[in-house]
Motif scaffolding. Structure first.
Motif, PDB file in Angstrom:
ATOM      1  N   THR A  11       0.831  -1.196   0.000  1.00 38.14           N
ATOM      2  CA  THR A  11       0.000   0.000   0.000  1.00 38.14           C
ATOM      3  C   THR A  11       0.871   1.253   0.000  1.00 38.14           C
ATOM      4  OG1 THR A  11      -1.822  -1.158   1.051  1.00 38.14           O
ATOM      5  CG2 THR A  11      -1.830   1.250   1.241  1.00 38.14           C
ATOM      6  N   TYR A  12       1.973   1.234   0.699  1.00 35.65           N
ATOM      7  CA  TYR A  12       2.891   2.369   0.701  1.00 35.65           C
ATOM      8  C   TYR A  12       3.447   2.601  -0.705  1.00 35.65           C
ATOM      9  CZ  TYR A  12       7.005   5.220   1.551  1.00 35.65           C
ATOM     10  OH  TYR A  12       7.946   6.211   1.493  1.00 35.65           O
ATOM     11  N   THR A  13       3.891   1.530  -1.359  1.00 36.84           N
ATOM     12  CA  THR A  13       4.479   1.632  -2.699  1.00 36.84           C
ATOM     13  C   THR A  13       3.452   2.079  -3.723  1.00 36.84           C
ATOM     14  OG1 THR A  13       6.088  -0.078  -2.175  1.00 36.84           O
ATOM     15  CG2 THR A  13       5.691   0.338  -4.503  1.00 36.84           C
ATOM     16  N   VAL A  14       2.247   1.569  -3.631  1.00 35.77           N
ATOM     17  CA  VAL A  14       1.216   1.882  -4.618  1.00 35.77           C
ATOM     18  C   VAL A  14       0.513   3.193  -4.301  1.00 35.77           C
ATOM     19  CG1 VAL A  14      -0.992   1.119  -5.579  1.00 35.77           C
ATOM     20  CG2 VAL A  14       0.857  -0.513  -5.267  1.00 35.77           C
ATOM     21  N   GLY A  15       0.140   3.410  -3.042  1.00 33.08           N
ATOM     22  CA  GLY A  15      -0.763   4.511  -2.725  1.00 33.08           C
ATOM     23  C   GLY A  15      -0.233   5.645  -1.889  1.00 33.08           C
ATOM     24  N   SER A  16       1.052   5.657  -1.552  1.00 33.50           N
ATOM     25  CA  SER A  16       1.576   6.733  -0.723  1.00 33.50           C
ATOM     26  C   SER A  16       1.372   8.085  -1.398  1.00 33.50           C
ATOM     27  CB  SER A  16       3.067   6.511  -0.455  1.00 33.50           C
ATOM     28  OG  SER A  16       3.576   7.580   0.318  1.00 33.50           O
ATOM     29  N   LEU A  17       0.847   9.050  -0.632  1.00 35.29           N
ATOM     30  CA  LEU A  17       0.565  10.374  -1.179  1.00 35.29           C
ATOM     31  C   LEU A  17       1.812  11.244  -1.286  1.00 35.29           C
ATOM     32  CD1 LEU A  17      -2.785  11.210   0.662  1.00 35.29           C
ATOM     33  CD2 LEU A  17      -2.463  10.212  -1.595  1.00 35.29           C
ATOM     34  N   GLY A  18       2.791  11.010  -0.420  1.00 33.03           N
ATOM     35  CA  GLY A  18       4.005  11.825  -0.449  1.00 33.03           C
ATOM     36  C   GLY A  18       3.723  13.301  -0.232  1.00 33.03           C
ATOM     37  N   LYS A  19       2.821  13.599   0.711  1.00 30.68           N
ATOM     38  CA  LYS A  19       2.426  14.994   0.948  1.00 30.68           C
ATOM     39  C   LYS A  19       3.601  15.868   1.381  1.00 30.68           C
ATOM     40  CE  LYS A  19      -1.073  13.749   3.586  1.00 30.68           C
ATOM     41  NZ  LYS A  19      -2.199  13.810   4.511  1.00 30.68           N
ATOM     42  N   HIS A  95      -6.283  17.924  -6.741  1.00 28.39           N
ATOM     43  CA  HIS A  95      -7.629  17.357  -6.708  1.00 28.39           C
ATOM     44  C   HIS A  95      -7.548  15.833  -6.606  1.00 28.39           C
ATOM     45  CE1 HIS A  95     -11.587  16.340  -8.865  1.00 28.39           C
ATOM     46  NE2 HIS A  95     -11.874  16.641  -7.620  1.00 28.39           N
ATOM     47  N   PHE A  96      -6.654  15.228  -7.379  1.00 30.24           N
ATOM     48  CA  PHE A  96      -6.482  13.773  -7.320  1.00 30.24           C
ATOM     49  C   PHE A  96      -6.018  13.333  -5.928  1.00 30.24           C
ATOM     50  CE2 PHE A  96      -3.709  10.017  -7.811  1.00 30.24           C
ATOM     51  CZ  PHE A  96      -4.704   9.100  -8.115  1.00 30.24           C
ATOM     52  N   LEU A  97      -5.094  14.073  -5.315  1.00 30.58           N
ATOM     53  CA  LEU A  97      -4.625  13.730  -3.962  1.00 30.58           C
ATOM     54  C   LEU A  97      -5.778  13.782  -2.965  1.00 30.58           C
ATOM     55  CD1 LEU A  97      -1.208  15.621  -3.910  1.00 30.58           C
ATOM     56  CD2 LEU A  97      -1.563  13.147  -4.012  1.00 30.58           C
ATOM     57  N   GLN A  98      -6.679  14.753  -3.115  1.00 33.58           N
ATOM     58  CA  GLN A  98      -7.857  14.836  -2.250  1.00 33.58           C
ATOM     59  C   GLN A  98      -8.750  13.619  -2.433  1.00 33.58           C
ATOM     60  OE1 GLN A  98      -9.666  18.533  -3.396  1.00 33.58           O
ATOM     61  NE2 GLN A  98      -8.215  19.780  -2.240  1.00 33.58           N
ATOM     62  N   LEU A  99      -8.930  13.190  -3.688  1.00 32.51           N
ATOM     63  CA  LEU A  99      -9.751  12.003  -3.958  1.00 32.51           C
ATOM     64  C   LEU A  99      -9.133  10.763  -3.333  1.00 32.51           C
ATOM     65  CD1 LEU A  99     -10.670  12.670  -7.701  1.00 32.51           C
ATOM     66  CD2 LEU A  99     -12.187  12.880  -5.708  1.00 32.51           C
ATOM     67  N   LEU A 100      -7.818  10.620  -3.439  1.00 35.86           N
ATOM     68  CA  LEU A 100      -7.146   9.466  -2.823  1.00 35.86           C
ATOM     69  C   LEU A 100      -7.302   9.479  -1.305  1.00 35.86           C
ATOM     70  CD1 LEU A 100      -3.726   8.744  -4.588  1.00 35.86           C
ATOM     71  CD2 LEU A 100      -5.802   7.375  -4.585  1.00 35.86           C
ATOM     72  N   GLN A 101      -7.200  10.652  -0.691  1.00 40.93           N
ATOM     73  CA  GLN A 101      -7.374  10.747   0.762  1.00 40.93           C
ATOM     74  C   GLN A 101      -8.777  10.314   1.171  1.00 40.93           C
ATOM     75  OE1 GLN A 101      -6.002  14.891   1.251  1.00 40.93           O
ATOM     76  NE2 GLN A 101      -4.585  14.077   2.785  1.00 40.93           N
ATOM     77  N   ILE A 102      -9.778  10.740   0.427  1.00 38.36           N
ATOM     78  CA  ILE A 102     -11.164  10.334   0.709  1.00 38.36           C
ATOM     79  C   ILE A 102     -11.275   8.819   0.597  1.00 38.36           C
ATOM     80  CG2 ILE A 102     -13.540  10.389  -0.186  1.00 38.36           C
ATOM     81  CD1 ILE A 102     -12.906  13.344  -1.051  1.00 38.36           C
ATOM     82  N   GLY A 103     -10.750   8.272  -0.485  1.00 37.21           N
ATOM     83  CA  GLY A 103     -10.817   6.831  -0.699  1.00 37.21           C
ATOM     84  C   GLY A 103     -10.128   6.039   0.383  1.00 37.21           C
ATOM     85  N   GLU A 104      -8.922   6.452   0.757  1.00 33.63           N
ATOM     86  CA  GLU A 104      -8.184   5.717   1.788  1.00 33.63           C
ATOM     87  C   GLU A 104      -8.889   5.777   3.138  1.00 33.63           C
ATOM     88  OE1 GLU A 104      -5.556   3.549   1.541  1.00 33.63           O
ATOM     89  OE2 GLU A 104      -6.060   3.816  -0.561  1.00 33.63           O
ATOM     90  N   ALA A 105      -9.556   6.892   3.430  1.00 29.53           N
ATOM     91  CA  ALA A 105     -10.303   7.009   4.691  1.00 29.53           C
ATOM     92  C   ALA A 105     -11.472   6.023   4.728  1.00 29.53           C
ATOM     93  CB  ALA A 105     -10.816   8.431   4.867  1.00 29.53           C
ATOM     94  N   ASN A 106     -11.983   5.630   3.570  1.00 29.33           N
ATOM     95  CA  ASN A 106     -13.119   4.703   3.503  1.00 29.33           C
ATOM     96  C   ASN A 106     -12.714   3.250   3.312  1.00 29.33           C
ATOM     97  OD1 ASN A 106     -15.160   6.695   3.757  1.00 29.33           O
ATOM     98  ND2 ASN A 106     -14.812   7.292   1.645  1.00 29.33           N
ATOM     99  N   ARG A 107     -11.428   2.986   3.194  1.00 32.89           N
ATOM    100  CA  ARG A 107     -10.962   1.629   2.931  1.00 32.89           C
ATOM    101  C   ARG A 107     -10.916   0.821   4.224  1.00 32.89           C
ATOM    102  NH1 ARG A 107      -5.421  -0.174  -0.126  1.00 32.89           N
ATOM    103  NH2 ARG A 107      -5.993  -2.363  -0.287  1.00 32.89           N
ATOM    104  N   HIS A 108     -11.260  -0.468   4.129  1.00 32.82           N
ATOM    105  CA  HIS A 108     -11.244  -1.346   5.297  1.00 32.82           C
ATOM    106  C   HIS A 108      -9.810  -1.670   5.696  1.00 32.82           C
ATOM    107  CE1 HIS A 108     -15.496  -2.279   5.771  1.00 32.82           C
ATOM    108  NE2 HIS A 108     -15.575  -2.207   4.460  1.00 32.82           N
ATOM    109  N   ALA A 109      -9.534  -1.510   6.990  1.00 36.71           N
ATOM    110  CA  ALA A 109      -8.217  -1.833   7.537  1.00 36.71           C
ATOM    111  C   ALA A 109      -8.428  -2.482   8.901  1.00 36.71           C
ATOM    112  CB  ALA A 109      -7.358  -0.581   7.667  1.00 36.71           C
ATOM    113  N   ALA A 110      -7.423  -3.234   9.343  1.00 39.98           N
ATOM    114  CA  ALA A 110      -7.481  -3.868  10.655  1.00 39.98           C
ATOM    115  C   ALA A 110      -6.069  -3.998  11.195  1.00 39.98           C
ATOM    116  CB  ALA A 110      -8.136  -5.253  10.547  1.00 39.98           C
TER     117      ALA A 110
END
Length: 190
Positions: A11-19, A95-110
């Motif tokens: 997930t870090y390699t694929v989805g890291s935002l690098g803010k 805008h894309f970074l905002q969309l990714l943040q929204i998506g990651e907040a809704n993703r299932h994690a444990a």
């Protein structure tokens, strides 16, 4: 597509935002950065859908109320689509970074013994690109394509639109249940 055991950095390699540090951006952000830098708003449209597959159900990460999204295939073209999934036009990289943040907040994690924030779902980013080809660009097309278009009646009145689709998939972690400490109710992914 990223695959591997929980905690290996998929997930870090694929989805890291690098803010804070652009050098830490993941594949999703780098791919969209490249696409956006090579498109022009006058001729190109870049849209995204961000989905997760969790417990054998597809959920829209940009509109989490949309669950059990069906998969359909056009019998003529073979194109696979997800009717009902959000498709959002991307204005720019922020805008894309905002969309990714929204998506990651809704993703299932444990939490697992192997990873404090283990993704328990498969995430699928779908990028759709449409480019309107101008008449002068048509003249530069390869000769075979020009020859086939020359045979079409009214060829000058039909706009040419090129379409591309990019899929980036972050699979949920694969691990042995006894090592990860997961319970059977959190391991229903296929």
């Amino acid at each position: 597509m990223a695959y591997g055991q929980t905690g290996t950095g998929k997930t870090y390699t694929v989805g890291s935002l690098g803010k804070d540090d652009p050098s830490e951006r993941g594949i999703m952000v780098r791919a969209l950065e490249d696409i956006i830098s090579n498109t022009a708003p006058a001729n190109d449209i870049v849209e995204v859908s961000y989905l997760q597959l969790y417990m054998e159900s597809i959920q829209d990460l940009l509109a989490p109320e949309k669950t059990n999204i069906p998969i359909s295939e056009d019998p003529k073209t073979g194109e696979v689509s997800l009717p009902g999934a959000s498709v959002v036009r991307v204005k720019d990289l922020d805008h894309f970074l905002q969309l990714l943040q929204i998506g990651e907040a809704n993703r299932h994690a444990a939490n697992t013994k192997l990873n404090m924030e283990s993704s328990r779902s498969h995430a699928i980013l779908m990028v759709f690109i449409r480019r309107a080809v101008q008449e002068n660009a048509v003249d530069e097309m390869i000769s075979q394509e020009k020859a086939s278009r020359a045979d079409l009646p009214g060829r000058n009145s039909v706009p040419i639109v090129r379409r591309s689709k990019l899929l980036i998939v972050d699979l949920a972690g694969s691990e042995r249940i006894d090592k990860s400490g997961l319970s059977s109710d959190t391991v229903h992914l296929k």
